[in-house]
Motif scaffolding. Sequence first.
Motif, short mmCIF file in Angstrom:
data_model
loop_
_atom_site.label_atom_id
_atom_site.label_comp_id
_atom_site.label_asym_id
_atom_site.label_seq_id
_atom_site.Cartn_x
_atom_site.Cartn_y
_atom_site.Cartn_z
N TYR A 135 -2.46 -3.16 -6.96
CA TYR A 135 -3.41 -2.12 -7.35
C TYR A 135 -4.62 -2.72 -8.06
O TYR A 135 -5.76 -2.37 -7.80
CB TYR A 135 -2.71 -1.09 -8.26
N CYS A 155 -5.50 7.05 -12.36
CA CYS A 155 -5.42 5.59 -12.23
C CYS A 155 -3.95 5.19 -12.33
O CYS A 155 -3.28 5.54 -13.30
CB CYS A 155 -6.24 4.94 -13.34
N LEU A 156 -3.46 4.46 -11.35
CA LEU A 156 -2.06 4.05 -11.36
C LEU A 156 -1.73 3.25 -12.61
O LEU A 156 -0.67 3.43 -13.21
CB LEU A 156 -1.71 3.25 -10.10
N TRP A 196 2.23 5.98 -7.22
CA TRP A 196 1.03 6.64 -7.74
C TRP A 196 1.25 8.15 -7.81
O TRP A 196 0.85 8.81 -8.77
CB TRP A 196 -0.15 6.31 -6.85
N ILE A 234 -7.60 -1.74 -5.78
CA ILE A 234 -8.24 -0.49 -6.20
C ILE A 234 -9.11 -0.70 -7.43
O ILE A 234 -10.29 -0.38 -7.43
CB ILE A 234 -7.19 0.61 -6.48
N ASP A 252 0.84 -1.21 0.00
CA ASP A 252 0.00 0.00 0.00
C ASP A 252 0.87 1.25 0.00
O ASP A 252 0.62 2.19 -0.77
CB ASP A 252 -0.91 0.04 1.24
N MET A 273 2.69 1.61 -3.23
CA MET A 273 1.73 1.98 -4.26
C MET A 273 1.49 3.49 -4.22
O MET A 273 1.47 4.15 -5.27
CB MET A 273 0.42 1.23 -4.04
N ASN A 274 1.33 4.05 -3.03
CA ASN A 274 1.08 5.49 -2.93
C ASN A 274 2.25 6.31 -3.45
O ASN A 274 2.05 7.34 -4.10
CB ASN A 274 0.73 5.86 -1.48
#
Length: 193
Positions: free
Chosen positions: A62, A104-105, A21, A66, A14, A17-18
Amino acid sequence: MARPRAFDEESVLDNAMNVFWHKGFEGTSVQDLVDETGLNRASMYASFGDKKALFLRVLDHYTLKISAVRFAKLIEMPDGRQAICETFHDMIKSGLTDGRNKGCLMVNSGMELAPHDADTATLARQSFKRIELLFVDALVRAQAQKNISEGKNTRALARFLAGSAQGLQLMARRAADEATMRDFVDVTLSTLD
């Protein structure tokens, strides 16, 4: 015997990912990942491999965390047309709140890396195909329910809707205003008539 991991893998993914992103792959340093995840370099490399290997794991994460939620109504809602409409309206809400300037990643990564990175290009294509198939299923339900014309080509329309979903995410990334996003969605959804 291998030592058990002293960290929560999902939390690490997570946090990574952030970072990816917000900064993109190229803009993210290994130090950014160390700082954000709380792992030291040795643990990160031992557990996830190099930066690119971690990035590919993050893209999978992701997709499961997500993207699956973003498009869940296309599976869960019995009314196919309503599922499509609510999916797009939810994307507007997300784009105006928690997704502001993030988009959107997967789309962001595809734009950044797919032209010169085969692994990312493959994941981006797979993601688009998955979303296309979700729209196909919802459109087939809508046709069976007589909520859209039986004459509509569901495959072509699903591809258009999947591409429109990506376009809406790009609009969120560039901070389009609500009126612009609503106009875009209204025109997109008019293809169901």
